[in-house]
Design an enzyme around this catalytic site. Sequence first.
Site, PDB file in Angstrom:
ATOM      1  N   ARG A  88      13.408   8.631   3.070  1.00 36.58           N
ATOM      2  CA  ARG A  88      12.006   8.440   3.472  1.00 36.58           C
ATOM      3  C   ARG A  88      11.797   8.896   4.914  1.00 36.58           C
ATOM      4  NH1 ARG A  88       9.518   6.035  -0.661  1.00 36.58           N
ATOM      5  NH2 ARG A  88      10.749   4.463  -1.772  1.00 36.58           N
ATOM      6  N   ASP A  89      10.649   9.522   5.143  1.00 33.75           N
ATOM      7  CA  ASP A  89      10.274   9.919   6.507  1.00 33.75           C
ATOM      8  C   ASP A  89      10.056   8.658   7.344  1.00 33.75           C
ATOM      9  OD1 ASP A  89       8.944  12.781   7.755  1.00 33.75           O
ATOM     10  OD2 ASP A  89       8.490  10.895   8.802  1.00 33.75           O
TER      11      ASP A  89
ATOM     12  N   ASN B 259       7.658  23.141   6.797  1.00 31.91           N
ATOM     13  CA  ASN B 259       7.168  23.695   8.063  1.00 31.91           C
ATOM     14  C   ASN B 259       8.248  24.595   8.654  1.00 31.91           C
ATOM     15  OD1 ASN B 259       4.771  22.183   7.939  1.00 31.91           O
ATOM     16  ND2 ASN B 259       5.767  20.411   8.857  1.00 31.91           N
TER      17      ASN B 259
ATOM     18  N   VAL C 241      12.031  19.245  13.497  1.00 33.48           N
ATOM     19  CA  VAL C 241      13.470  19.061  13.248  1.00 33.48           C
ATOM     20  C   VAL C 241      14.015  20.347  12.638  1.00 33.48           C
ATOM     21  CG1 VAL C 241      15.227  17.724  12.032  1.00 33.48           C
ATOM     22  CG2 VAL C 241      13.194  16.566  12.936  1.00 33.48           C
TER      23      VAL C 241
ATOM     24  N   HIS D 277      13.832  21.235   5.655  1.00 34.23           N
ATOM     25  CA  HIS D 277      13.473  20.079   4.831  1.00 34.23           C
ATOM     26  C   HIS D 277      12.182  20.364   4.083  1.00 34.23           C
ATOM     27  CE1 HIS D 277      12.088  19.609   8.989  1.00 34.23           C
ATOM     28  NE2 HIS D 277      10.989  19.049   8.505  1.00 34.23           N
TER      29      HIS D 277
ATOM     30  N   HIS E 173       8.976  18.412   2.655  1.00 38.14           N
ATOM     31  CA  HIS E 173       8.225  17.158   2.677  1.00 38.14           C
ATOM     32  C   HIS E 173       7.639  16.945   1.285  1.00 38.14           C
ATOM     33  CE1 HIS E 173       7.720  16.719   7.195  1.00 38.14           C
ATOM     34  NE2 HIS E 173       7.956  18.012   7.138  1.00 38.14           N
TER      35      HIS E 173
HETATM   36  P1  5GP Z   1       8.806  18.734  10.683  1.00 31.44           P
HETATM   37  O1  5GP Z   1       7.689  18.558  11.635  1.00 31.44           O
HETATM   38  O2  5GP Z   1      10.054  19.269  11.359  1.00 31.44           O
HETATM   39  O3  5GP Z   1       8.442  19.502   9.457  1.00 31.44           O
HETATM   40  O4  5GP Z   1       9.135  17.290  10.144  1.00 31.44           O
HETATM   41  C1  5GP Z   1      10.083  16.442  10.687  1.00 31.44           C
HETATM   42  C2  5GP Z   1       9.879  15.081  10.071  1.00 31.44           C
HETATM   43  O5  5GP Z   1      11.040  14.315  10.308  1.00 31.44           O
HETATM   44  C3  5GP Z   1       8.697  14.310  10.643  1.00 31.44           C
HETATM   45  O6  5GP Z   1       7.783  13.983   9.590  1.00 31.44           O
HETATM   46  C4  5GP Z   1       9.341  13.062  11.264  1.00 31.44           C
HETATM   47  O7  5GP Z   1       8.566  11.897  11.094  1.00 31.44           O
HETATM   48  C5  5GP Z   1      10.660  12.995  10.525  1.00 31.44           C
HETATM   49  N1  5GP Z   1      11.738  12.396  11.307  1.00 31.44           N
HETATM   50  C6  5GP Z   1      12.065  12.670  12.605  1.00 31.44           C
HETATM   51  N2  5GP Z   1      13.131  11.950  12.975  1.00 31.44           N
HETATM   52  C7  5GP Z   1      13.505  11.220  11.890  1.00 31.44           C
HETATM   53  C8  5GP Z   1      14.546  10.263  11.670  1.00 31.44           C
HETATM   54  O8  5GP Z   1      15.374   9.954  12.541  1.00 31.44           O
HETATM   55  N3  5GP Z   1      14.609   9.706  10.430  1.00 31.44           N
HETATM   56  C9  5GP Z   1      13.721  10.024   9.438  1.00 31.44           C
HETATM   57  N4  5GP Z   1      13.886   9.402   8.266  1.00 31.44           N
HETATM   58  N5  5GP Z   1      12.722  10.913   9.612  1.00 31.44           N
HETATM   59  C10 5GP Z   1      12.616  11.491  10.821  1.00 31.44           C
END
Ligand code: 5GP
Length: 115
Positions: free
Chosen positions: A30-31, A88, A97, A101, A103
């Site tokens: 989970r996010d 993304n 990150v 990944h 979503h």
């Molecule tokens: P991005 O913006 O890179 O597509 O999405 C990164 C996602 O990773 C974000 O929705 C953020 O909330 C999630 N995220 C960042 N750090 C962590 C973490 O330590 N644990 C979890 N479960 N999600 C994370």
Amino acid sequence: MSEDCIFCKIIANELPGEILYRDDRVTAFRDIQPATPVHVLIVPNKHIPSMNEATSEDEAVLGHMQLVAKKLAIKEGIAEKGYRLITNTGPEGGQVVYHIHLHLLGGKSMAGGLV
Ligand code: 5GP
Ligand code: ZN
């Protein structure tokens, strides 16, 4: 495994994460800051920074991530109403990150606009 990657650490159980699914190729958790009532991240166990670094060798795992997302959508009860799958990529794509990944977003209507 990349030493300074938070998702590699979650995959390796070095950081906590609410893991919903795991196999030899992918992990789903989970996010931490859900954008929708259901917000799950599906990641390859192999560290690939972004879609920009993905190669034809990664084709199977990228497809597998989509099918795992579908199974989780069913398990989370959002398959019938619908959901959104997003990867993304890069700064303007909103990537924060740098470990690829997918979503899985659902549990509320996102109809009416993409961005
Ligand atoms: P991005 O913006 O890179 O597509 O999405 C990164 C996602 O990773 C974000 O929705 C953020 O909330 C999630 N995220 C960042 N750090 C962590 C973490 O330590 N644990 C979890 N479960 N999600 C994370
Ligand atoms: Zn990583």
